[in-house]
Design an enzyme around this catalytic site. Sequence first.
Site, PDB file in Angstrom:
ATOM      1  N   CYS A 119       6.633   2.074  11.476  1.00 39.26           N
ATOM      2  CA  CYS A 119       5.213   1.770  11.723  1.00 39.26           C
ATOM      3  C   CYS A 119       5.088   0.477  12.534  1.00 39.26           C
ATOM      4  O   CYS A 119       4.340   0.426  13.527  1.00 39.26           O
ATOM      5  CB  CYS A 119       4.472   1.665  10.389  1.00 39.26           C
ATOM      6  SG  CYS A 119       2.696   1.447  10.564  1.00 39.26           S
ATOM      7  N   CYS A 120       5.852  -0.565  12.148  1.00 37.02           N
ATOM      8  CA  CYS A 120       5.821  -1.818  12.915  1.00 37.02           C
ATOM      9  C   CYS A 120       6.325  -1.590  14.344  1.00 37.02           C
ATOM     10  O   CYS A 120       5.804  -2.192  15.286  1.00 37.02           O
ATOM     11  CB  CYS A 120       6.663  -2.899  12.232  1.00 37.02           C
ATOM     12  SG  CYS A 120       5.888  -3.655  10.785  1.00 37.02           S
ATOM     13  N   CYS A 206      -0.806  -4.198   4.549  1.00 34.76           N
ATOM     14  CA  CYS A 206       0.491  -4.855   4.327  1.00 34.76           C
ATOM     15  C   CYS A 206       0.341  -6.330   4.019  1.00 34.76           C
ATOM     16  O   CYS A 206       1.296  -7.098   4.110  1.00 34.76           O
ATOM     17  CB  CYS A 206       1.387  -4.665   5.548  1.00 34.76           C
ATOM     18  SG  CYS A 206       1.738  -2.929   5.871  1.00 34.76           S
ATOM     19  N   CYS A 231       8.480  -8.392  11.025  1.00 33.46           N
ATOM     20  CA  CYS A 231       8.170  -7.059  11.534  1.00 33.46           C
ATOM     21  C   CYS A 231       9.002  -6.742  12.772  1.00 33.46           C
ATOM     22  O   CYS A 231       8.894  -5.669  13.318  1.00 33.46           O
ATOM     23  CB  CYS A 231       6.695  -6.963  11.857  1.00 33.46           C
ATOM     24  SG  CYS A 231       6.160  -8.260  12.944  1.00 33.46           S
TER      25      CYS A 231
HETATM   26 FE1  SF4 Z   1       2.280  -0.796  10.090  1.00 34.44          FE
HETATM   27 FE2  SF4 Z   1       2.077  -2.553   8.103  1.00 34.44          FE
HETATM   28 FE3  SF4 Z   1       3.680  -3.042  10.228  1.00 34.44          FE
HETATM   29 FE4  SF4 Z   1       0.993  -3.083  10.437  1.00 34.44          FE
HETATM   30  S1  SF4 Z   1       2.294  -4.499   9.224  1.00 34.44           S
HETATM   31  S2  SF4 Z   1       2.385  -2.176  11.853  1.00 34.44           S
HETATM   32  S3  SF4 Z   1       0.396  -1.378   9.073  1.00 34.44           S
HETATM   33  S4  SF4 Z   1       3.908  -1.439   8.650  1.00 34.44           S
END
Ligand code: SF4
Length: 238
Positions: A119-120, A206, A231
Amino acid sequence: MDRVEEIRKYAEELEKGSAQEVSGWALKKYGDQVALASSFGAEDVVLIDMMANIDPRSRIFTLDTGRLPQETYEVMERIRDRYKVKIEVFSPEAKAVEKMIEEYGPNLFYKSMELRKLCCEVRKIRPLNRALGSLEAWICGLRKEQSVTRTEIRKIEVDGAHNSIIKVNPLADWTEKQVWDYIKENDVPYNALHDRDYPSIGCAPCTRAIGPGEDVRAGRWWWETPEKKECGLHSKVG
Ligand code: SF4
């Protein structure tokens, strides 16, 4: 003198320089080829204020992941109104987000570290790479005392994780108190979540508030161990 030597020289000279000196050096040396990466956290709004004072045409970009808290959009509006700066926005690629959600669900980040990193990657890292692709240098609000993953950062670094462009961290040696003193003294707009025990703010699902005595980044990906809490935007640099 080659480029690496030249940067090493500046890095040594400016390691003890003030945040204004380091930001001013980056803006003078790189002009429109340097930009601040802003998520509108406390450190970022300090840098926006400093940079707008040095040169109102300073470039600022943000990664709009699509999952940011409403309070972050609100402070972005206030920054636009106050400084009349242009904020360049980089969003994730729609097709990649659609495919990821269809396959793993909208809240995939809670299911495993692998899916959190996916996701990141889709929502932050790829847009960041697009943003950095045309730059010679970027400016960040990282501070050494923010977390165990940031204790070795320097004010000027070669960013080996991003095509060896220059990474500038003017607030590297600032304390949290210095950040907030600057915000209050200069009446800088800041994210309202900071007043609700969110010292570090990322995407809404998050990020949580921290409790008394907790590390300032304890609320980011709180279900993971401290050593993993990045991230990928700020991988170790060379
Ligand atoms: Fe995805 Fe959470 Fe990363 Fe944002 S912080 S990109 S919602 S995993």
